[in-house]
Design a protein around this motif. Structure first.
Motif, short mmCIF file in Angstrom:
data_model
loop_
_atom_site.label_atom_id
_atom_site.label_comp_id
_atom_site.label_asym_id
_atom_site.label_seq_id
_atom_site.Cartn_x
_atom_site.Cartn_y
_atom_site.Cartn_z
N TYR A 60 0.96 -1.24 -0.06
CA TYR A 60 -0.03 0.20 0.09
C TYR A 60 0.77 1.27 -0.09
N TYR A 61 2.05 0.98 0.55
CA TYR A 61 2.93 2.23 0.64
C TYR A 61 3.73 2.62 -0.52
N SER A 62 3.74 1.74 -1.62
CA SER A 62 4.47 1.91 -2.90
C SER A 62 3.80 2.20 -4.11
N GLN A 63 4.32 3.03 -4.85
CA GLN A 63 3.54 3.34 -5.96
C GLN A 63 4.55 2.89 -7.15
N THR A 105 10.35 3.01 -2.53
CA THR A 105 10.53 2.75 -0.84
C THR A 105 12.29 2.64 -0.76
N LEU A 118 11.64 -2.59 4.16
CA LEU A 118 10.14 -2.27 3.51
C LEU A 118 10.29 -2.51 2.06
#
Length: 220
Positions: A60-63, A105, A118
């Protein structure tokens, strides 16, 4: 080699996943990194394993989730301080692996001097193929590995281009981390890493031996 557990299902019980970074000069160049003079390695948790039929989840924290196709080496017995000339005796077999990487990240972690956990250790970050017994691969440095996204070839490389050979890597790691039966070593990726998105299909293979497919989904 005799095993008390089924090495053909190493992903169900193997403890450690040790990943070697920048082991192909052209990949180091595309990452704008120096070619290493000794192996650079990091760890993934065993919960990173995912098999065909289950999706790769973009965290969810990576594009910017990247694929990295790699030859994996499955360890067949406990290895500690192994000399390079004996290292292949500890190989049970091989697998094709993906080192899925949250590249954005990872770049943030590099800038801050933080570990890569991460970026590299999230759930489903280590898709693996079926186990290939060592007898089927007489020389792991004479293979062609490839990866396609939605049918388009993205990565293709020869394992002969590895900077550090399989026995060198096993020996080097075993002098630092004791390797156990069922552990997996990822040996680095050739050039061509790039982003994947939700609903993409990744297909990867070892030429003449096997292939595998995975769908990418967004983590909710």
């Amino acid at each position: 080699m005799a095993s008390s557990k089924p090495l053909a299902r190493f992903w169900e019980w193997g403890k450690n996943i040790v990943c070697v970074g920048r082991n192909y000069a052209e990949h180091a160049a595309e990452m704008k990194s120096a070619v290493p003079t000794e192996p650079v390695f990091f760890l993934k948790p065993s919960s990173a394993y995912v098999r065909e039929g289950s999706p790769i989840l973009r965290p969810y924290y990576s594009q910017n989730l990247h694929h990295e196709v790699e030859l994996g080496v499955v360890i067949g017995k406990r290895a500690r301080g192994v000399p390079e000339e004996a290292a292949m005796d500890y190989v049970a077999g091989y697998a094709l692996c993906l080192d899925m990487t949250a590249r954005d990240t990872q770049e943030q972690c590099k800038k801050k001097g933080l570990p890569w956990t991460l970026a590299k250790g999230f759930s489903t970050s280590c898709p693996v193929s079926d186990f290939v017994p060592r007898e089927k691969i007489p020389d792991p440095h004479q293979l062609k590995i490839w990866l396609k996204v939605n049918g388009e070839l993205r990565q293709e490389g020869d394992t002969s281009a590895m900077i550090f050979s399989v026995p060198y890597i096993i020996s080097y790691i075993s002098k630092i981390i004791t390797l156990e039966e069922g552990d997996l070593i990822l040996t680095g990726t050739p050039k061509g890493v790039s982003a994947v998105r939700g609903d993409d299909e990744i297909e990867a293979g070892i030429q003449g031996l096997l292939s595998m497919r995975f769908k990418v989904e967004e983590q909710e």
